[in-house]
Design an enzyme around this catalytic site. Sequence first.
Site, PDB file in Angstrom:
ATOM      1  CG  ASP A   1       6.580  -9.765  -1.850  1.00 30.44           C
ATOM      2  OD1 ASP A   1       5.646  -9.158  -2.307  1.00 30.44           O
ATOM      3  OD2 ASP A   1       6.380 -10.830  -1.307  1.00 30.44           O
TER       4      ASP A   1
ATOM      5  CG  ASN B   1       2.239   1.449  13.129  1.00 29.67           C
ATOM      6  OD1 ASN B   1       1.956   2.490  13.504  1.00 29.67           O
ATOM      7  ND2 ASN B   1       2.884   1.194  14.890  1.00 29.67           N
TER       8      ASN B   1
ATOM      9  CD  GLN C   1       7.036   8.551  17.549  1.00 28.68           C
ATOM     10  OE1 GLN C   1       5.833   8.445  17.246  1.00 28.68           O
ATOM     11  NE2 GLN C   1       7.662   7.202  17.926  1.00 28.68           N
TER      12      GLN C   1
ATOM     13  CD  GLU D   1      -0.847  -5.783  -2.429  1.00 30.24           C
ATOM     14  OE1 GLU D   1      -0.424  -5.538  -1.112  1.00 30.24           O
ATOM     15  OE2 GLU D   1       1.405  -4.595  -1.304  1.00 30.24           O
ATOM     16  CG  HIS D   2       0.793  -8.937  -4.469  1.00 25.58           C
ATOM     17  ND1 HIS D   2       0.512  -8.279  -2.770  1.00 25.58           N
ATOM     18  CD2 HIS D   2       1.902  -8.270  -4.539  1.00 25.58           C
ATOM     19  CE1 HIS D   2       1.517  -7.652  -2.391  1.00 25.58           C
ATOM     20  NE2 HIS D   2       2.419  -7.779  -3.757  1.00 25.58           N
TER      21      HIS D   2
ATOM     22  CG  HIS E   1      -5.854  35.900 -18.497  1.00 24.96           C
ATOM     23  ND1 HIS E   1      -6.196  35.672 -17.926  1.00 24.96           N
ATOM     24  CD2 HIS E   1      -5.243  34.390 -18.435  1.00 24.96           C
ATOM     25  CE1 HIS E   1      -5.722  34.910 -16.495  1.00 24.96           C
ATOM     26  NE2 HIS E   1      -5.098  33.786 -16.976  1.00 24.96           N
TER      27      HIS E   1
ATOM     28  CD  GLN F   1      -0.371 -11.067   0.531  1.00 25.20           C
ATOM     29  OE1 GLN F   1       0.289 -10.439  -0.378  1.00 25.20           O
ATOM     30  NE2 GLN F   1      -0.429 -10.003   1.653  1.00 25.20           N
TER      31      GLN F   1
ATOM     32  CG  HIS G   1       2.616  -9.682   4.048  1.00 26.41           C
ATOM     33  ND1 HIS G   1       3.972  -9.565   4.979  1.00 26.41           N
ATOM     34  CD2 HIS G   1       3.006 -10.498   3.158  1.00 26.41           C
ATOM     35  CE1 HIS G   1       4.484  -9.670   4.349  1.00 26.41           C
ATOM     36  NE2 HIS G   1       3.881 -10.119   3.203  1.00 26.41           N
TER      37      HIS G   1
END
Lengths: 426, 426
Positions: free
Chosen positions: A356, A209, A186, A322-323, A415, A255, A258
């Site tokens: 981070d 999420n 929302q 990613e890392h 053109h 890591q 998480h």
Amino acid sequence: MKKYTNPPKQQWAELMQRPVMNFDEIVPLVQNILDKVKNEGDSALKYYAEKFDNIKLNELRVQSSEFNEALEQIDIDLKDAIKQAAANIEHFHSIQLPKTIKTETTPGVSCWQKALPIQRVGLYIPGGTAPLFSTVLMLAIPARIAQCQQVVLCTPPDKNGKIHPAILYVAKLTGVTEVYKTGGAQAIAAMAYGTESVPKVDKIFGPGNQYVTTAKQLVMGKSVAIDMPAGPSEVMVIVDKNTPAKYAASDLLSQAEHGADSQVILLSDSPEKLDEIEKETLAQLEKLPRKEFAAKSLANSRLISFTSKKEAVEFMNGYAPEHLILAVEKPEEWSEHVTQAGSVFMGYYTPESAGDYASGTNHTLPTNGWANAYSGVNMDSFLKKITFQQISKEGLKNLGPAIEKMAAAEQLDAHKNAVSVRLEDL
Amino acid sequence: MKKYTNPPKQQWAELMQRPVMNFDEIVPLVQNILDKVKNEGDSALKYYAEKFDNIKLNELRVQSSEFNEALEQIDIDLKDAIKQAAANIEHFHSIQLPKTIKTETTPGVSCWQKALPIQRVGLYIPGGTAPLFSTVLMLAIPARIAQCQQVVLCTPPDKNGKIHPAILYVAKLTGVTEVYKTGGAQAIAAMAYGTESVPKVDKIFGPGNQYVTTAKQLVMGKSVAIDMPAGPSEVMVIVDKNTPAKYAASDLLSQAEHGADSQVILLSDSPEKLDEIEKETLAQLEKLPRKEFAAKSLANSRLISFTSKKEAVEFMNGYAPEHLILAVEKPEEWSEHVTQAGSVFMGYYTPESAGDYASGTNHTLPTNGWANAYSGVNMDSFLKKITFQQISKEGLKNLGPAIEKMAAAEQLDAHKNAVSVRLEDL
């Protein structure tokens, strides 16, 4: 933890496999939420606050009194830490601000490129027990440097209708212009379409999420731009024989904590080092408060040894982490070969958690192999680069005939004519 | 042509309305094509070549002999025009190539950002009677400057199984690594998933019809990145009392000839100027070969006069035009106020067709109001910006306590621990 020694290439695709994220089944549910907010505005946001956050809200927008309260609730040490981090993030992002680039490509033909801020940006910050105020730093600071006019932040309220004081403190510190108490799909809908209270924005940033991720996927490229596709966080750690096992173990665990779908991969040049690090990781795991999350993630972790450095480099880039932590003695011997990664941490004393929180680099990074085509959030993410050109009479005489020739070959006579009607006056 | 004088603000949304593009009904058809190519590879591409392009292909990849033939079919004047344009595009894009940005944010904490090429890019070039070789220039030149390893081009064959020689000539000139004879949604699928012949790419660029656009929308953020959301081309022309009507008319028509859904808007400070330009536009229209397309587009065009310059500027930015022609005596008095546009053309002698072909700026630009959040194609489009950091023992002593404090406040103990295990050795 799963261990592999010199896995053959035909096994690599399997070893590089990300957790499968298939949100197809929640699409209809999320689409309903998007439609309800689009049609009913604030009243839909209040309806969902009651339904999902268990709170009846009178006012969606956070009031100044709430910011003032928050300021008093944060202890001075945390404030100082946040300010130190904010200064570094400000520093590293400010130097990325692009300058206008101007040239004359043909005598009389001036072309330039100028960066201008995206005017209205929306930041989504998840709720829950751990308040991700660091993500506010990472998104709001570059938005302020870019001079975005409106920086809207949405985050879900707790069951008392409050936002965590650390989030409000950082929002105030970093120049967020307004904060709204709404979360989930929302909140994405509110920023994508606008409601009576929440302004429509041009681009939405931030993690979330599966509902938030699905909502971002459904609105992107239709009513709003988004930062990047989402996926679970991941790290690849590369070690050598001298890497202290406790450092590598702590990186893997930071890591893994998480969540169960976080991905952890370690590369080494010897199977013995893998055993040593596994042992240390399991020992450290025992002491962690979030050990049940971390244990699930570790169960799927992959510890791989490659005898050939060439193969290890190929695996590293193929995975496009990613890392990427190069916890080796000479990290530049690895970093020069990096072609695909989100952010790279070099040497024994550069843990991922530095980036981070506080070193200055951004922590919003491409996951799920998207480092092959996406950059992490950086100053470009908050800017549009607009091109300009100005042609003099002389310039049009120099360039016009080429334009006429090409337009004619593409059978676009109007053109061509736009040049011809001008050239006939010169 | 529709004319308006000082339209009230409540009418603006209607005047800024883009042609509605709702491709929902072709989604199942396009999804079928995507699935078939994903599952059956080359044989699906050949199946669709027979079905849609009326040609039975043995070989999808264009052979060297075909490039050689093409080279001989292009006349020398067109080659020279293309080379002049290519040099300008190369010049303007080369100067955009970002340098590595490096700093020390805290003593002992080095952070840098380095741009690296996206390794595999795919260019889609539509077929049809008019060969859009200019789009090959606009996409392949920055790809080459970025040093993308693989530059794949897909374009549909004609009914004899041939690709237009101008496309092959430009592909060769600009370093495209391979060209395949496949078009439509099936070409997008081939580059998104890969087939036996066509390699999977990391990012797809280029314009196309509704099938191509829908296919790009369906694969983006799932298996591949794309350049930007698509929409019909559009121009906004701003004139003053001295703008020669024939220049403005020729600019409106060069946009209108793209097709019935092309959008044409003109702003002026007087209703009389609108009448003058309308008259001239209709006169020029009569002489155009593509006048039936252009006439349909013109029927929906909007010629608007604003007495207040402030209102005109607000309307200009609110519309966020793909192309903005400031055909006025002092264009800098307008350009300084531009906040949202794709590319801006300044003064009486700068027609849009200069940027479409040869001045050096890119012609792949955000349409449909996306100039609020997207840049046109530029060097960034072919690069990823990766961050690096290296922290010394000293650096970690300086920064570590702030990281520990923040990680603890986010209840991420393993993040904190990754610093603590290192600090305890220092």
